[in-house]
Design a protein around this motif. Structure first.
Motif, PDB file in Angstrom:
ATOM      1  N   TRP A 160       0.832  -1.202   0.000  1.00  0.00           N
ATOM      2  CA  TRP A 160       0.000   0.000   0.000  1.00  0.00           C
ATOM      3  C   TRP A 160       0.866   1.251   0.000  1.00  0.00           C
ATOM      4  N   GLY A 161       1.931   1.252   0.815  1.00  0.00           N
ATOM      5  CA  GLY A 161       2.842   2.396   0.858  1.00  0.00           C
ATOM      6  C   GLY A 161       3.541   2.611  -0.471  1.00  0.00           C
ATOM      7  N   LEU A 197       1.160   4.199  -2.937  1.00  0.00           N
ATOM      8  CA  LEU A 197       0.952   5.626  -2.722  1.00  0.00           C
ATOM      9  C   LEU A 197       2.060   6.460  -3.359  1.00  0.00           C
TER      10      LEU A 197
END
Length: 212
Positions: free
Chosen positions: A159-160, A163
């Protein structure tokens, strides 16, 4: 004699992993994204090599980890979503696996997450039993729990990364294929893989060699 056979098998396993890894880098299709995936492969391999004795890993523990890293390297070559397993089953068996199973997405990532639980849980059990607790039952719980927690952390990491990338690059790297439940299914399959190993998680017998 048993120790000699295990040592030879382990050397063969390292050799086969090296073949798969270097083959996966022959004419890479998406070199930047593949390098992102394989950074974890290299880190895991270095950790395994440096700390295998300190972690009291048996030969079988290491071979299972190498099996997983081989699958991961294979998947990284095609960024998971593009592994042509359906073309392989058509060519070798004359059957479309996707059509037979009714699948509408590439499921190779599901296999790898499941195998993460299968292949790493025995090693984590050995570590827990050697360094954390003499209780076999508690060592099993810790090993399975470590798979579940690390699965969550990995999804956070993905997820990081997403982003920090463009939407197109994030989709290419994560390979969700439009499935909003993809992280949940990945974590579930890793947990199932870990739980399947539970009956086989036992202390090493006196004749079972440690890593060499």
């Amino acid at each position: 004699m048993h120790a000699d056979r295990s040592s030879i098998s382990l050397k063969v396993a390292y050799g086969l992993f090296a073949v798969v890894f270097f083959w996966s880098w022959w004419q890479p299709l998406w070199p930047v994204e593949q390098a992102m995936h394989d950074s974890l492969t290299v880190a895991a391999l270095l950790a395994l090599w440096v700390w295998r004795d300190r972690w009291a890993l048996r030969a079988n523990d290491q071979m299972l980890i190498l099996l997983f890293l081989s699958l991961h390297s294979l998947a990284a070559h095609w960024l998971y979503s593009n592994v042509p397993y359906d073309a392989w089953t058509r060519a070798w068996l004359g059957v479309s696996l996707n059509e037979w199973m009714g699948w509408r997405r590439n499921h190779f990532d599901r296999l790898v997450h499941f195998m993460y639980g299968v292949c790493f849980t025995p090693a984590l059990f050995s570590i827990a039993l050697a360094r954390l607790t003499p209780s076999v039952g508690l060592a099993r719980v810790l090993a399975v729990g470590a798979i579940i927690v690390s699965g969550v952390v990995y999804e956070w990491l993905e997820w990081g990364v997403a982003l920090a990338l463009s939407p197109e690059a994030a989709e290419s790297y994560n390979g969700q294929q439009g499935d909003v439940w993809d992280p949940h299914m990945d974590m579930l399959l890793a947990a199932i893989g870990a739980l399947i190993t539970w009956p086989w998680l036992r202390p090493a017998s006196p004749r079972t060699p440690q890593a060499s």
